[in-house]
Design an enzyme around this catalytic site. Structure first.
Site, PDB file in Angstrom:
ATOM      1  N   GLY A  41       0.826  -1.195   0.000  1.00 26.16           N
ATOM      2  CA  GLY A  41       0.000   0.000   0.000  1.00 26.16           C
ATOM      3  C   GLY A  41       0.858   1.242   0.000  1.00 26.16           C
ATOM      4  CE  LYS A  42      -0.083   8.430   1.695  1.00 31.11           C
ATOM      5  NZ  LYS A  42      -1.112   9.350   2.278  1.00 31.11           N
ATOM      6  CB  SER A  44       4.635  -1.365   3.926  1.00 31.30           C
ATOM      7  OG  SER A  44       3.289  -1.836   3.991  1.00 31.30           O
ATOM      8  CB  VAL A  46       3.088  -7.082   2.525  1.00 34.64           C
ATOM      9  CG1 VAL A  46       3.044  -8.264   3.501  1.00 34.64           C
ATOM     10  CG2 VAL A  46       2.765  -5.773   3.252  1.00 34.64           C
ATOM     11  CG  ASP A 149      -6.191   1.211   8.332  1.00 31.23           C
ATOM     12  OD1 ASP A 149      -7.341   1.436   7.887  1.00 31.23           O
ATOM     13  OD2 ASP A 149      -5.227   0.923   7.602  1.00 31.23           O
TER      14      ASP A 149
END
Length: 343
Positions: A41-42, A44, A46, A149
């Site tokens: 995502g923004k 990281s 994974v 989140d």
């Protein structure tokens, strides 16, 4: 001020929550081998990986270049929460020789995708996993942390092993009473109303709203229950279900000035009964007790929402608590500062 665990961080002391002065000892990434990318995502990327020392599968979360303060916060919070029930385990922290790339080595969970899970969940499953998520959050809140989140993408469920883990602590923060926090947190479909109207004095209860959104998705078999196209539309979707009368009361109670250019947000909407969303395909899940729990989670006023601890005590979870009580003594049990023992 939060109605539960308000003074936890003050009681635990500065060394508990002061992540800015926290020193991280980074290890070498050489013992870990990347197998496959599993997300990102923004902040990281994974990957699924292997620990070459013990041949165990792990998750390698490679952090994108961000402020050291943000990295320290995530690592500090994960270290503080180590061993907590249903909280993903931080196994190691490593960085490359150049010092540019920092990675968190996490516990691996063989996750079932949310879309797939929604089609297979039984009533027992739904109760079990919601209870496990609340159990994690009560522990987290009792340690003075807001996740900020909570959403399906951050709740890993290994359905075969009936294991749930709450992941991704990059937006998590320590809670202090009367401290204003950033409102640009969370994911739109799961954002609590306080974030959507710009109320910065929020607390742990924004996590409960997110759980309520997930519960609504599971009960009514919708991938996302409130699915707005932007923040204003997200609030509109909520208003059309919860109504405008209690919304106006909420704004007055906390002296919130809410400005909008969207006429639709200024109209009046009646509160809809939760039974409106019950049909032949979900009536076996949307029982009276389930809808009562949902109603007590999805409230505009954050002080009126059940806490994670109160929610676990709801009649909806009676069977789950009885089953959990027969397995007391597991490593997941803990005692909060209120003296409550998790089941």
């Amino acid at each position: 001020m939060a109605k539960t665990y308000a003074d936890v961080n003050a009681a635990l002391g500065r060394s508990w929550y002061d992540y800015e002065n926290f020193s991280i000892e980074w290890g070498s990434p050489e013992r870990y081998e990347v197998i496959d990318r599993v997300g990102g995502g923004k902040y990281s990327e994974v990957f699924k990986g292997i620990d070459m020392v013990n041949s165990e599968t792990c998750i390698i979360k490679v952090l994108k270049p961000v402020a050291d303060k943000k990295i320290k916060r995530e690592v500090k919070i994960l270290r503080n929460l180590t061993g907590g029930p249903n909280v993903v385990a931080l196994l190691d922290v490593v960085r490359d020789p150049s010092g540019r790339y920092h990675s968190l080595i996490m516990e691996h969970v063989d996750n079932v995708e949310w879309k797939e899970l929604l089609t297979t969940l039984t009533e027992v499953d739904l109760k079990y996993y919601t209870f496990q998520l609340l159990k994690a959050l009560d522990f987290v809140h009792s340690r003075g942390v807001m996740h900020r989140d909570v959403k399906p993408g951050n709740v890993m469920i290994d359905h075969r092993r009936r294991k749930l883990r709450l992941i991704d602590w990059g937006l998590a923060e320590f809670y202090h009473p009367r401290v204003p926090y950033h409102i640009r947190v969370g994911s739109r479909y799961y954002k609590a109303p306080e974030l959507l109207v710009g109320h910065k004095l929020y607390d742990y209860s924004l996590d409960i709203w997110s759980v309520g959104c997930m519960l609504a998705s599971m009960l009514f078999k919708r991938e996302h229950f409130f699915r707005g196209t932007d923040n204003d539309d997200q609030l509109l979707r909520i208003l059309r279900v919860l109504g405008t009368a209690s919304f106006d009361t909420y704004l007055r109670t906390y002296d919130i000035t809410f400005k909008t250019c969207h006429d639709s947000l200024l109209q009046e909407y009646p509160k809809q009964p939760w039974t409106r969303f019950v049909g032949p395909d979900n009536q076996h899940l949307a029982t009276t007790e389930a809808l009562d729990l949902l109603d007590k989670m999805l409230r505009y006023d954050h002080h009126q929402r059940l806490s994670a601890r109160e929610a676990q005590s709801h009649a909806y979870f009676n069977v789950v608590r009885l089953e959990a009580g027969s397995h007391k003594g597991d490593s997941g049990d803990y005692v909060s500062d209120s003296g409550f023992c998790s089941m």
